[in-house]
Scaffold this motif. Structure first.
Motif: not given
Length: 409
Positions: A75-77, A96, A98, A240-241, A243-244, A246-247, A250
């Motif tokens: 989850y850290d791109t 990714s 997701l 972490a999941f 937190a991301q 929004h990915l 995007e």
């Protein structure tokens, strides 16, 4: 011309002998294609030679990270991209992750071996879930194996994706519901929370049908699934999941995954050159239509095949984030339709519509990317229309037809 139209309307243009040959030819070609992807130099291969550039690289890499005590790394791109580059030697390639940590729990065993072995095992695992679902729906192993000839199957396998798992879980859950094993239905539905965007319409259907046993089963299964991932990985990957989260939006809005590869109404609008704001309005309208269709059909109509067609098509219509391989779940309503058409005959245009969906489902990306034609939502709408036509034909008071293996518990 009128003769051709009549054959298309009645579905008599399909010749059983030619269909049998096509199925056998396709299955043989798929096996050769899969072997060739692994053994013959092709664009899937990478400089290091240790992995393949398929979506499965994301799953395998995430599992490897979890096994060495870094379950939040996927989850850290930036960190995950660097790790994939170290595996492939290709800095431009990145896949990714997701999915929620529940899916990380499912793919964890595949990280215990080298890539090719894991890739083959993952493909076989998907088939091992999909085939029994097709057998349970259609009634024979021969016809279940024939469903593997659908181009959507090899499209999913070559991508190294999980759509066969989704289709298998959906198929088995719906068969359990048809056989009145509602709590089991819920347990299977709860497992689908690993890919929540495909299940947006399931709560609508269960509430409309007032199926509290299935709702309870789904809640139990989903909670236990999440707790199992917490026990395995701790809370860090869940934080972490979220937190991301929004990915995904995007990626969708910026076209980081080409819109032509996607199957949603939003992506179709973008392919046609519409702005993001207009595309979201179109997607919102599709969501409303999906909710209404599922609510009405699952509340008023008892024909089970109609319910299945509407539910799964509406689920794809409602989500803004789905790719070409996700169309594989349409093979579930296809199997129900094939079962009913074989035993009782089909409605006008039903066979032809079904043939279009099954045969074009794997090439919608080509239409979108190279011709600017977003065909995927049209195929979804065909399945929705077939379900609504059946709902209208059977009527609200018509009892659901029993499947060849139906029973009660």
């Amino acid at each position: 011309m009128s003769s051709i139209v009549t054959k298309m309307r009645e579905g008599t243009w399909i010749q059983p002998d030619l269909l049998s040959f096509a199925v056998k030819f396709a299955l043989a070609a798929y096996v050769l294609a899969f072997v060739a992807v692994i053994l013959v130099p092709n664009p899937y291969h990478v400089p290091t030679g240790s992995v393949l550039l398929t979506d499965f690289l994301s799953f395998w890499a995430a599992a490897r990270e979890a096994l060495v005590g870094m379950p939040a790394s996927p989850y850290d791109t930036a960190a995950f991209q660097a790790y994939q580059t170290s595996l492939s030697g290709d800095p431009a390639a990145f896949f990714s992750f997701l999915y929620p940590p529940t899916f990380l729990l499912l793919v964890l065993p595949f990280g215990m071996t080298e890539f090719v072995t894991a890739f083959v095992a993952f493909s076989l695992a998907g088939l091992a879930l999909f085939l029994p679902a097709m057998r349970a729906i259609i009634g024979t192993w021969r016809h279940a194996v024939a469903m593997l000839a659908a181009p959507m199957v090899i499209n999913t396998v070559l991508h190294g994706q999980n759509a066969l798992v989704s289709a298998g879980l959906l198929g088995l859950a719906l068969v359990a519901m048809e056989r009145r094993r509602h709590f089991l239905t819920g347990l299977l539905i709860g497992l689908l929370t690993y890919k929540p965007q495909l299940g947006l319409m399931i709560p609508v259907a269960l509430l409309a049908a007032w199926d509290w046993r299935a709702i309870f089963g789904a809640a139990v299964s989903a909670v236990l699934f999440a707790l199992a991932s917490l026990a395995a990985f701790g809370v860090e990957p869940w934080l972490a999941f979220f937190a991301q989260a929004h990915l995904g939006t995007e990626i969708l809005e910026n076209g980081w995954v080409e819109w032509g590869k996607m199957v949603s109404v939003y992506s179709a609008a973008r392919v046609l050159g519409l702005s993001s704001a207009v595309a979201w309005v179109c997607q919102g309208a599709a969501f409303v239509v999906a909710v209404i269709a599922v609510a009405v059909v699952w509340w008023r109509v008892r024909d089970f095949t109609a319910r299945v067609c509407v539910l799964i098509a509406a689920g794809l219509l409602a989500t803004p984030f789905a790719l070409t391989y996700d169309l594989t779940v349409l093979l579930v309503p296809a199997a129900f339709l094939i079962r009913d058409v074989s035993s009782r005959g089909g409605l006008p245009w039903e066979v032809t519509g079904l043939a279009l969906v099954v045969n074009l489902g794997a090439v919608t990306g080509g239409f979108g990317l190279y011709l600017g034609l977003p065909v995927a939502p049209l195929l979804v709408c065909i399945v929705l229309a077939l379900g609504l036509a059946r709902a209208k034909e059977k009527g609200a008071d018509q009892p659901a037809a029993a499947s060849p293996a139906s029973g009660t518990s």
